[in-house]
Motif scaffolding. Sequence first.
Motif, PDB file in Angstrom:
ATOM      1  N   ALA A   1     -10.215  -2.332  -2.389  1.00 16.47           N
ATOM      2  CA  ALA A   1     -10.089  -3.209  -3.568  1.00 16.47           C
ATOM      3  C   ALA A   1      -8.656  -3.241  -4.090  1.00 16.47           C
ATOM      4  O   ALA A   1      -7.885  -2.293  -3.928  1.00 16.47           O
ATOM      5  CB  ALA A   1     -11.040  -2.733  -4.660  1.00 16.47           C
ATOM      6  N   ASN A   2      -8.318  -4.358  -4.699  1.00 19.88           N
ATOM      7  CA  ASN A   2      -7.048  -4.521  -5.422  1.00 19.88           C
ATOM      8  C   ASN A   2      -5.833  -4.201  -4.557  1.00 19.88           C
ATOM      9  O   ASN A   2      -4.928  -3.483  -4.965  1.00 19.88           O
ATOM     10  CB  ASN A   2      -7.041  -3.634  -6.678  1.00 19.88           C
TER      11      ASN A   2
ATOM     12  N   PRO B   1       6.254  -0.707  -6.518  1.00 18.18           N
ATOM     13  CA  PRO B   1       5.305  -0.166  -5.542  1.00 18.18           C
ATOM     14  C   PRO B   1       3.876  -0.437  -5.977  1.00 18.18           C
ATOM     15  O   PRO B   1       3.547  -0.350  -7.158  1.00 18.18           O
ATOM     16  CB  PRO B   1       5.617   1.332  -5.549  1.00 18.18           C
ATOM     17  N   ASP B   2       3.014  -0.779  -5.041  1.00 15.35           N
ATOM     18  CA  ASP B   2       1.649  -1.189  -5.390  1.00 15.35           C
ATOM     19  C   ASP B   2       0.592  -0.299  -4.762  1.00 15.35           C
ATOM     20  O   ASP B   2      -0.548  -0.707  -4.602  1.00 15.35           O
ATOM     21  CB  ASP B   2       1.408  -2.651  -4.985  1.00 15.35           C
ATOM     22  N   GLY B   3       0.955   0.924  -4.397  1.00 16.85           N
ATOM     23  CA  GLY B   3      -0.072   1.838  -3.910  1.00 16.85           C
ATOM     24  C   GLY B   3      -0.286   1.813  -2.421  1.00 16.85           C
ATOM     25  O   GLY B   3      -1.344   2.216  -1.946  1.00 16.85           O
TER      26      GLY B   3
ATOM     27  N   VAL C   1      -7.265   2.267   6.623  1.00 20.33           N
ATOM     28  CA  VAL C   1      -6.654   3.377   5.893  1.00 20.33           C
ATOM     29  C   VAL C   1      -5.600   2.788   4.963  1.00 20.33           C
ATOM     30  O   VAL C   1      -5.077   1.702   5.207  1.00 20.33           O
ATOM     31  CB  VAL C   1      -6.010   4.408   6.847  1.00 20.33           C
ATOM     32  N   ARG C   2      -5.317   3.503   3.893  1.00 24.49           N
ATOM     33  CA  ARG C   2      -4.250   3.086   2.989  1.00 24.49           C
ATOM     34  C   ARG C   2      -3.103   4.077   3.121  1.00 24.49           C
ATOM     35  O   ARG C   2      -3.276   5.280   2.873  1.00 24.49           O
ATOM     36  CB  ARG C   2      -4.747   3.045   1.540  1.00 24.49           C
ATOM     37  N   LEU C   3      -1.958   3.589   3.551  1.00 24.75           N
ATOM     38  CA  LEU C   3      -0.787   4.426   3.751  1.00 24.75           C
ATOM     39  C   LEU C   3       0.185   4.217   2.587  1.00 24.75           C
ATOM     40  O   LEU C   3       0.723   3.117   2.404  1.00 24.75           O
ATOM     41  CB  LEU C   3      -0.096   4.083   5.072  1.00 24.75           C
ATOM     42  N   ASP C   4       0.388   5.260   1.802  1.00 24.46           N
ATOM     43  CA  ASP C   4       1.269   5.177   0.634  1.00 24.46           C
ATOM     44  C   ASP C   4       2.227   6.363   0.654  1.00 24.46           C
ATOM     45  O   ASP C   4       1.868   7.473   0.234  1.00 24.46           O
ATOM     46  CB  ASP C   4       0.435   5.185  -0.651  1.00 24.46           C
ATOM     47  N   PRO C   5       3.445   6.180   1.161  1.00 27.09           N
ATOM     48  CA  PRO C   5       4.388   7.298   1.242  1.00 27.09           C
ATOM     49  C   PRO C   5       4.989   7.700  -0.091  1.00 27.09           C
ATOM     50  O   PRO C   5       5.643   8.747  -0.178  1.00 27.09           O
ATOM     51  CB  PRO C   5       5.470   6.768   2.182  1.00 27.09           C
ATOM     52  N   GLY C   6       4.763   6.881  -1.142  1.00 30.73           N
ATOM     53  CA  GLY C   6       5.349   7.183  -2.433  1.00 30.73           C
ATOM     54  C   GLY C   6       6.796   6.743  -2.510  1.00 30.73           C
ATOM     55  O   GLY C   6       7.334   6.121  -1.581  1.00 30.73           O
TER      56      GLY C   6
END
Length: 437
Positions: A221-222, A291-293, A327-332
Motif C-alpha cells: 500500500a501507498n 524519500p518515500d520509504g 519486497v520493499r527495499l529502503d536503504p534509508g
Amino acid sequence: MAVPAEDAAGFEDVGTGEIAPTPITEWLRELDLPEDEFRRFGQQAVVAVPPVDPPRLAAVLQALVDHHDGLRSRLADRADGRWVLHAGPAGSVRVADHLRRVDATGLDPDGLRALTAEQAAAARRRLDPRAGVMLQAVWLDAGADRPGRLLLVLHHLVVDGVSWRILLPDLRAAGEAVLADRPVVLAPVGTSVRRWAELLTEEAADPHRLAELPGWQALLANTPPLLPTSAAAERTGGTGRLLLTLPPEATAPLLGTAPGAFHTGVQDVLLAAFGIALEQWRRRRAPRQAPDGGVLVAVENHGRQEDLADGVDLSRTVGWFTGVQPVRLDPGPLDRPQVEEAGPELAAAVVRIREQLAALPGDGLGHGLLRRLNPETAPVLAALPGPQVAFNYLGRFTDAGPDTLWAPVTADAALALGDADVPAGPLTHPVELNAVS
C-alpha cells in the motif's frame, strides 16, 4: 519412468493426470501474452554430445521424457478459465517427432554459435503447449570426428532453473547408458508436480496463510511508482538488453566477503546493492523529492519450500516451481559519497535491507498463494500497486568446457541469461535485473 511414491502420511503420489493451477502458472496466464510470444516462452540448454546416430539420441531423450512426468504435459483451460496441465503416461510423447538433425560439419566456433542461435529461435517457435509440444531438440551434427551440439528447448511451463540441474545429469546418465548398450536407470523422483500443486491449493486456504494478508497489504500500500505509469510505459514489450560480465576481482567480495560479514546470503547482499542503486538513481532523477520509504521489487526464488508438508521431496522433480514475491527495499538516507566511501553508513544500509527481507510475512510463499490461488484474497491484493522492477539471482553455474561430453556448453549463458542473439522472452516489468555467478 517415475513411479508412484508415498509421502510420510501414506498418500500415494501419482504424477500423471491433471495438474492444478499454481501461483506461477496463474501469473503467466494473467500476463495475457500474444499467442506467438507465449509459445516462445521457454528455456534452453546446449550440451556437447559425441558422434551418435539419430535413433540412439532419440532413445536418450525418450528415457528423460518418460522419467519426468511434467515433460509429457499439455496445457488446457479449466471451466473457470484457469490453466491446468495434463501429464500423460510414459510413452505418450514420442520424442523422435520433436528431434531434428542439422548439419554443422566444418563450422568454426563462431559459425557453430550462429547456427545454434538460429536453431534456438526456430525451435522456440515450434513449441505449442496446448498441443503438448513442450520440448524441441536439435542435434547439430558436427561429423564423425568431433563432438556435436544438442540444443534442448523446453517451454517454461515445465522447467525452471533448478530443473536443469536435474535434467542435465540425467541426460548424461541416459546418454552414457544408451551408447554402452546398457539399460537406462535414473534416480527416482520424489514428490511430483501434480502432488505439489495439490498441496499449494490446500495451503492457499489455510488460516495461517490468511493471517499473512494484512502484512502483504501493508507492504504494497501507498507506494509511489518508481517509473511513469502511462500505458505506453507499462507495456511489457522487449525494448533493450544490457549484458555485463564483471571480473572476479570485482565480484569476489560480493560472493564471499560480504555475505560472511553481514551473516546473510549472496542474494540478500545483491538485493541490498540493487536497492541502494535504485534509490541513488531516483535521487538523481528527482533530487528535491523526499524519500518515500523505498521501492517495491519483485524477487524470484526457487519456490521449492519442502517444509510445506511432511514427506515433500522436490530435489529430483522437474517443473516450474518459481516463486515471485514483492519486497520493499529502503536503504534509508544515504548519499553518493557515502556509497563510494563504503564505510559504516553503507554497512548500515545493507543491514537495514537485510532486516527488511527477514521481516517479510511467513516464508514468502504466502503472497503467491493469496494473490493467485485464493479466490477471496486474490482481488484484494490485485487492487494494490505491484513492483515495477524485478530481480532474479540464478545462483552459480559451472562451465565444463566446450567439448566435455554430455555437459552444458557455456552453462551460464545457455541456462541462465540466454544467448544474446536469441530473444529472451517477454519483459514482464519495465526494469528487470538477472544475475548469475
